[in-house]
Design an enzyme around this catalytic site. Structure first.
Site, short mmCIF file in Angstrom:
data_model
loop_
_atom_site.label_atom_id
_atom_site.label_comp_id
_atom_site.label_asym_id
_atom_site.label_seq_id
_atom_site.Cartn_x
_atom_site.Cartn_y
_atom_site.Cartn_z
N LYS A 13 0.83 -1.21 0.00
CA LYS A 13 0.00 0.00 0.00
C LYS A 13 0.86 1.26 0.00
O LYS A 13 0.65 2.17 -0.79
CB LYS A 13 -0.92 0.04 1.23
CG LYS A 13 -1.86 -1.14 1.33
CD LYS A 13 -2.74 -1.04 2.57
CE LYS A 13 -2.00 -1.08 3.89
NZ LYS A 13 -1.33 -2.37 4.17
N ARG A 88 -9.17 1.15 8.71
CA ARG A 88 -8.76 -0.21 9.00
C ARG A 88 -9.84 -0.98 9.74
O ARG A 88 -9.66 -2.15 10.03
CB ARG A 88 -7.50 -0.19 9.86
CG ARG A 88 -6.22 -0.54 9.09
CD ARG A 88 -5.07 -0.50 10.08
NE ARG A 88 -3.92 -1.21 9.65
CZ ARG A 88 -2.80 -0.63 9.23
NH1 ARG A 88 -2.73 0.67 9.08
NH2 ARG A 88 -1.75 -1.37 8.93
N ARG A 127 11.49 -5.84 4.57
CA ARG A 127 11.21 -4.40 4.47
C ARG A 127 12.21 -3.63 5.32
O ARG A 127 12.52 -4.01 6.45
CB ARG A 127 9.79 -4.10 4.94
CG ARG A 127 9.52 -2.61 5.10
CD ARG A 127 8.08 -2.25 5.01
NE ARG A 127 7.27 -2.78 6.10
CZ ARG A 127 5.95 -2.62 6.18
NH1 ARG A 127 5.30 -1.97 5.23
NH2 ARG A 127 5.28 -3.14 7.18
N ARG A 160 11.49 -2.42 11.04
CA ARG A 160 10.52 -1.94 12.04
C ARG A 160 10.28 -3.01 13.09
O ARG A 160 10.22 -4.19 12.76
CB ARG A 160 9.20 -1.61 11.35
CG ARG A 160 9.15 -0.22 10.79
CD ARG A 160 8.00 -0.01 9.83
NE ARG A 160 6.72 -0.53 10.27
CZ ARG A 160 5.59 -0.42 9.54
NH1 ARG A 160 5.61 0.20 8.38
NH2 ARG A 160 4.46 -0.90 9.99
N ARG A 171 -0.47 -9.32 13.23
CA ARG A 171 -1.02 -8.25 12.38
C ARG A 171 -1.89 -8.82 11.27
O ARG A 171 -2.89 -8.24 10.89
CB ARG A 171 0.12 -7.40 11.81
CG ARG A 171 0.86 -6.64 12.90
CD ARG A 171 2.08 -5.94 12.35
NE ARG A 171 1.72 -4.85 11.47
CZ ARG A 171 2.57 -4.27 10.64
NH1 ARG A 171 3.81 -4.68 10.56
NH2 ARG A 171 2.18 -3.28 9.88
#
Ligand code: ADP
Ligand code: AMP
Length: 213
Positions: A13, A88, A127, A160, A171
């Site tokens: 996203k 969300r 990431r 992260r 998540r």
């Protein structure tokens, strides 16, 4: 053009939202970035948000909705924006719809980037994020020019805390439970566009430009 990005954590996203923002000259509004910047600056909101984010949980709607409603009322969002990571939950989507309706506005496109859960853990563990400017990279699929250094601002890139595998599974569960129902919500609103997020970044962006024409 008022756009929202839907999809699991790690679906791409943010990657696509940044490209849309730059192509169409509209602000990229990421609630995740707003929370991370509050955490970095040690604000009260940041302290509260961190408790939830570190566990892979959603920050409560009460701390999230007003923040976005205020942000999209700012001057630079007059001609549209791309919302990344919001809404969300169904109550967030309803709050957004109501706030827009009060101004005679509505979301034009809800772009859903579909990536199977099996691919998500690889995406997230690779990431790397810049805590300076918010840019994101992937060690394999979208590497920075120099290892661990942000191309855009030169700061160090980090993994992260919430991208560690143990938090990613939580998540994903939260996504399926609380966020996936938004696909029906925006289908019913007649604005949902689904894309295959397992394709190359540039291929997906080409498809987005086609559908925004
Ligand atoms: P989100 O904002 O949905 O959480 P990101 O845009 O940060 O996801 O993407 C998650 C990770 O996957 C990043 O490391 C990014 O570079 C990488 N990525 C994004 N899109 C693709 C793609 N189409 N193919 C492979 N990797 C991608
Ligand atoms: P993101 O950068 O979009 O992956 O968001 C990182 C984390 O911030 C999420 O896992 C949530 O804990 C929190 N967050 C971001 N956006 C929202 C939102 N709209 N509602 C609740 N929590 C959010």
């Amino acid at each position: 053009m008022r756009i929202i990005m839907l999809g699991a954590p790690g679906a791409g996203k943010g990657t696509q939202a940044k490209m849309i923002a730059s192509e169409y000259q509209i602000p990229h509004i990421s609630t995740g970035d707003i929370f991370r910047s509050n955490i970095k600056n040690g604000t009260e909101l940041g302290k509260k948000a961190k408790e939830y984010m570190d566990q892979g949980l959603l920050v409560p709607d009460s701390l999230t909705c007003d923040l976005v409603v205020d942000r999209i009322a700012q001057d630079d969002a007059k001609n549209g924006y791309v919302l990344d990571g919001f809404p969300r939950t169904i109550p967030q989507a309803e709050a957004l719809t109501e706030a827009l309706k009060a101004r005679g506005e509505a979301i034009d496109y809800a772009i859903d980037i579909e990536v199977p859960d099996e691919n998500i853990v690889t995406r997230m563990s690779g990431r790397r994020a810049c805590l300076g400017c918010g840019a994101t990279y992937h060690i394999k699929y979208n590497p920075p020019k120099a290892e661990n250094v942000c191309d855009a601002c030169g700061k160090e890139l980090v993994l992260r805390d919430d991208d560690k595998p143990e938090t990613v599974q939580k998540r994903l569960d939260v996504y399926h439970e609380q966020t996936q129902p938004l696909i029906s919500y925006y289908t019913e609103a007649g604005v949902l566009k689904e894309l295959d997020g397992t394709q190359d970044i540039d291929v997906i962006f080409g498809q987005i430009k086609e559908l925004l024409k």
